[in-house]
Each structure stands twice: as structure tokens, then as C-alpha cells.
Write an enzyme that holds these catalytic residues in place. Structure first.
Site, PDB file in Angstrom:
ATOM      1  N   CYS A   1      -1.801 -31.304 -34.444  1.00  0.00           N
ATOM      2  CA  CYS A   1      -0.683 -30.695 -34.056  1.00  0.00           C
ATOM      3  C   CYS A   1      -0.837 -29.587 -33.048  1.00  0.00           C
ATOM      4  CB  CYS A   1       0.383 -30.253 -35.210  1.00  0.00           C
ATOM      5  SG  CYS A   1       2.030 -29.842 -34.881  1.00  0.00           S
TER       6      CYS A   1
ATOM      7  N   ARG B   1      -0.312 -21.930 -34.926  1.00  0.00           N
ATOM      8  CA  ARG B   1      -0.984 -21.120 -36.285  1.00  0.00           C
ATOM      9  C   ARG B   1      -2.256 -21.944 -36.754  1.00  0.00           C
ATOM     10  NH1 ARG B   1       4.474 -21.749 -39.593  1.00  0.00           N
ATOM     11  NH2 ARG B   1       4.245 -23.748 -38.515  1.00  0.00           N
TER      12      ARG B   1
ATOM     13  N   HIS C   1       0.050 -30.884 -40.772  1.00  0.00           N
ATOM     14  CA  HIS C   1       0.022 -29.598 -41.694  1.00  0.00           C
ATOM     15  C   HIS C   1       1.687 -29.636 -42.164  1.00  0.00           C
ATOM     16  CE1 HIS C   1       2.641 -27.138 -38.725  1.00  0.00           C
ATOM     17  NE2 HIS C   1       2.071 -28.318 -37.616  1.00  0.00           N
TER      18      HIS C   1
ATOM     19  N   CYS D   1       5.616 -28.566 -40.568  1.00  0.00           N
ATOM     20  CA  CYS D   1       5.549 -29.166 -39.074  1.00  0.00           C
ATOM     21  C   CYS D   1       6.788 -29.131 -38.703  1.00  0.00           C
ATOM     22  CB  CYS D   1       4.866 -30.539 -39.181  1.00  0.00           C
ATOM     23  SG  CYS D   1       4.736 -31.133 -37.640  1.00  0.00           S
TER      24      CYS D   1
END
Length: 208
Positions: free
Chosen positions: A39, A43, A95, A98
Site C-alpha cells: 500500500c 506510515r 495493513h 487501510c
């Protein structure tokens, strides 16, 4: 941008102190073991999370770590990684938390991005019964993240690039990982083992 350039200079200085030939070595080429499809979320610093250095992991990122068969960018990266760089492991990593997955699960409009998120809505359609049985919204979103990763690994295995690679003596291995932002750990979803390596669908997707 001044901060970016200043940080860059400091980074170069630190690297040259550690190894005066650091950049000369990098300039000689790359031979990564891994292809990471993840993605675009800011972060997740890939090299830090995976403990890999420059030249060790080839990276492709998009919203919600999608493998879309009409995405020529992704397919070009995949072909180069498999046929030229000869990567050994291909990772699809999503993750929890998301934003793309959460947006796809909603009924809101987001503009151009809606066309991309439509692919995740297909994941919801395929697994609607399981997802609707989860009453807690946060847990339902977490499960959708996992199911989306699973479907993207399966999409990966359906590509002619991967299917041709599987006929070679040393085919790459496919993995679906999920990253938990709240604890920093990666978890293997064991996608290919659970799906019996697509054997169930070989009569539909298999290539001769």
C-alpha cells in the site's frame, strides 16, 4: 523542500563515513531477492519494517496493495522483477487500518479513486456472507483487509507472468502478509497453502 535537501546531504555524509564506497557499490546494479507489492500508506517504511537494505527489495506501491490485471504499471514491474531481476519471493502486503479498504467498504463517493476501489468492492461481493456475519465494524474491516490481501495474491498467481515462471526450475514463491500498525509486526496469511496453490481453479485460469 529545503528540509529534504538538507536531510539528504546529512544522510550522504553519514553513509560515506560508514563506507566511502557505499554509493559506488549501489551504482553497480541491483539484485534484490524480494518484490514487495504494498500500500502507498506513508506510515509504512518498507526497508525499516523488513530490515532490508538498499538493493535487497524491489518495491511497487499503490492504494490498498492491489494486483489489477489491467494495470500496466504493476504488470511491467512484475515482469521486470521476475524475468530480469529473478526475484525469489514476491510479497503482497496490506495493513490493518487501510484507508483504501475502508473507503471501498463505505457507500461514499471519492471521485476518480472510486474506479480503483471498485476492485475491492468485488472482494466484498465474493466474501459477503463471511463479512456480514462479523458484527463488530473494526473486526469486519480487519478481516476485509486480510481477504483483500488473499485475493490480490490469487490475482498475482493468475497472471501469465507468474504462471510462466512457475514452469521454470526455480519459480518465485508468493506470500500474503498483513502489517499491524499498532504493534509493528508482519504476519504471514499463508495464502497459497490455504488456497492449495490455485489447483481448484486450474481448469479456468491455467495456461498451457
Amino acid at each position: 523542500m529545503e528540509k529534504i535537501f538538507e536531510n539528504n546531504k546529512k544522510w550522504v555524509e553519514r553513509k560515506l563515513i560508514e563506507d566511502k564506497d557505499y554509493f559506488n557499490k549501489l551504482a553497480n546494479g541491483q539484485k534484490p531477492r524480494y518484490l514487495y507489492i504494498g500500500c502507498s500508506d506513508s506510515r509504512i517504511p518498507i526497508n525499516e519494517v523488513t530490515g532490508t537494505g538498499p538493493g535487497e527489495i524491489f518495491v511497487h506501491r499503490n492504494i490498498a496493495n492491489m494486483v489489477v490485471h489491467t494495470d500496466m504499471n504493476l504488470l511491467s514491474v512484475l515482469q521486470y522483477a521476475v524475468e530480469v531481476l529473478k526475484v525469489k519471493d514476491i510479497i503482497v502486503c496490506g495493513h490493518y487500518g487501510c484507508g483504501g479498504v475502508a473507503a471501498a467498504a463505505s457507500n461514499k463517493q471519492f471521485g476518480l479513486m472510486d474506479n480503483w476501489l471498485r476492485n475491492i468492492k468485488d472482494v466484498i461481493r465474493l466474501h459477503e456472507q463471511e463479512l456480514m456475519s462479523i458484527e463488530d465494524e473494526d473486526q469486519r474491516h480487519r478481516r476485509l483487509v486480510e481477504l483483500n490481501i488473499t485475493e490480490q495474491v490469487l490475482n498475482l498467481s493468475k497472471t501469465s507472468i507468474i504462471q510462466n515462471a512457475m514452469q521454470t526450475d526455480d519459480p518465485p514463491k508468493l506470500y500474503g502478509l498483513v502489517y499491524d500498525l499498532s504493534e509493528g509486526l508482519l504476519r504471514d496469511l499463508n495464502v497459497m497453502e490455504q488456497q492449495n496453490c490455485m489447483k481448484r481453479y486450474e481448469h479456468i485460469y491455467g495456461l498451457l
